[in-house]
Every structure is written in C-alpha cells, then in structure tokens.
Design a protein around this motif. Structure first.
Motif, mmCIF file in Angstrom:
data_model
loop_
_atom_site.group_PDB
_atom_site.id
_atom_site.type_symbol
_atom_site.label_atom_id
_atom_site.label_comp_id
_atom_site.label_asym_id
_atom_site.label_seq_id
_atom_site.Cartn_x
_atom_site.Cartn_y
_atom_site.Cartn_z
ATOM 1 N N SER A 72 -49.770 13.795 11.572
ATOM 2 C CA SER A 72 -50.812 15.125 11.536
ATOM 3 C C SER A 72 -51.724 14.932 10.758
ATOM 4 O O SER A 72 -51.829 14.347 9.620
ATOM 5 N N LEU A 74 -55.579 16.891 9.152
ATOM 6 C CA LEU A 74 -56.629 17.735 9.108
ATOM 7 C C LEU A 74 -57.916 17.222 8.380
ATOM 8 O O LEU A 74 -57.889 16.420 7.287
ATOM 9 N N ASP A 111 -54.600 19.914 12.423
ATOM 10 C CA ASP A 111 -53.782 21.047 12.321
ATOM 11 C C ASP A 111 -54.000 21.675 10.818
ATOM 12 O O ASP A 111 -53.749 21.278 9.759
ATOM 13 N N LEU A 112 -54.295 23.018 11.117
ATOM 14 C CA LEU A 112 -54.381 23.899 9.968
ATOM 15 C C LEU A 112 -52.993 24.313 9.206
ATOM 16 O O LEU A 112 -52.875 24.868 8.407
ATOM 17 N N GLU A 113 -51.892 24.208 10.056
ATOM 18 C CA GLU A 113 -50.638 24.463 9.612
ATOM 19 C C GLU A 113 -49.934 23.045 9.091
ATOM 20 O O GLU A 113 -48.745 23.107 8.716
ATOM 21 N N ALA A 116 -47.995 24.156 6.145
ATOM 22 C CA ALA A 116 -47.507 25.327 6.139
ATOM 23 C C ALA A 116 -45.947 25.511 5.582
ATOM 24 O O ALA A 116 -45.310 26.590 4.653
ATOM 25 N N PRO A 121 -50.006 28.397 3.905
ATOM 26 C CA PRO A 121 -50.254 29.204 5.480
ATOM 27 C C PRO A 121 -51.529 28.759 6.141
ATOM 28 O O PRO A 121 -52.319 28.539 5.175
ATOM 29 N N LYS A 122 -51.428 28.749 7.386
ATOM 30 C CA LYS A 122 -52.735 28.569 7.964
ATOM 31 C C LYS A 122 -53.782 29.355 7.424
ATOM 32 O O LYS A 122 -54.947 28.736 7.233
ATOM 33 N N LEU A 125 -55.227 27.974 4.386
ATOM 34 C CA LEU A 125 -55.934 26.972 4.265
ATOM 35 C C LEU A 125 -57.268 26.910 4.914
ATOM 36 O O LEU A 125 -58.176 26.390 4.453
ATOM 37 N N GLU A 126 -57.373 27.703 6.133
ATOM 38 C CA GLU A 126 -58.586 27.972 6.880
ATOM 39 C C GLU A 126 -59.557 28.570 5.693
ATOM 40 O O GLU A 126 -61.024 28.132 5.652
#
Length: 160
Positions: A72, A74, A111-113, A116, A121-122, A125-126
């Motif tokens: 995964s 990001l 993957d912003l999750e 998590a 949490p998404k 992070l965003e």
C-alpha cells in the motif's frame, strides 16, 4: 526524469510490536529505489504494523506499507513524479498517471487510508498532505504524533 545530484532526506522504518513503537533508519538507497524500500520493510517481520516513511529533498513524502497481498502506498504530491524516479515508481505501482508539467496543484496519489487502523483517519491525513506550507518532515511528525510514535520518531530524527 530524475534530478541531477544526490537526493537528500531520510527514510524511516516504523514497527509496532507488542504494543510498542520502534523507529529505525532505512538505507539511503530507500530514498531513490522503491523496490529496495519495500524489500527492507518486508524483512522486518512483526505481528504488528510495519511501514516506511520517506521524506525526499524537502519536496514530498512517501508512506510505504507492505501487505500480504502487495504493498500500500501514499505519495504526498504526484507532481514529484516529473522530477524524481522514486515518485514515478510509486505512480507506476499505483498505475496512476503523472500530472502535466504545467499543473502546479499539489495532489496526493495512493491510499489515504493507509494508516487509518493506526489512528490516522483518511480525512486527517488528507489535511496534512494539503498543508503545502509544511516541509515533509513536519508533515511526517504530525502523522507520528497522531499515530502515537512521535517520541520515537523525534529521537531517531535527532540522531540523523
């Protein structure tokens, strides 16, 4: 595609084992070779979480988390793929397109999750990814704080 000269920054392996966090330095090649990063992280066998945090040239960061079925990823700024091989490699694995040269909007890829399950949490992070005034190490420190390994992370960064 890559910038001329050495890439600066840091690469950290983060491991949670038996409820305790540990941060270790990864080899400098982790900043330029995604396959090396993934291989080194897979060697860190743990019953808990294992992931890597890379801060590259004060420009962007990458979170790498091996999973049983793959990896995964990001990438904090997909535009970095225009100048950095490791960012281009992340987009390749994600099967995502790099933005146009004239696109100056920062947008994450992946993957912003990814964290998590560890308390990030998404949506949070965003927000961190979109804090373009912050350097990648500051963004990663915010992630470490939220997930609960800020002390271990700060200690390792002080040693670097």
């Amino acid at each position: 595609m890559a910038l001329e000269g050495p890439v600066t920054g840091f690469a950290v392996a983060v491991v949670r084992e038996d409820g305790r966090w540990r941060c270790d330095r990864l080899a400098d090649t982790a900043l330029t070779e995604l396959d090396t990063t993934i291989t080194e992280l897979r060697k860190l066998r743990s019953t808990g979480a294992v992931f890597g945090l890379l801060a590259v040239d004060d420009e962007f960061f990458v979170v790498v988390r091996p999973t049983p079925s793959g990896v995964s990823l990001l990438l904090s700024d997909a535009a970095a793929a225009l100048d950095y091989d490791i960012a281009a490699d992340v987009l390749d694995l994600l099967r995502a397109e790099a933005p146009d040269d004239d696109d100056d909007v920062v947008w994450p890829a992946g993957d912003l999750e990814i964290l998590a399950d560890l308390g990030m949490p998404k949506a949070e992070l965003e927000v961190i990814v979109n804090e373009v005034e912050l350097y990648p190490d500051e963004q990663l420190q915010m992630i470490a704080q939220r997930c609960g390994f800020a002390d271990q992370f700060a200690t390792l960064l002080d040693e670097l």
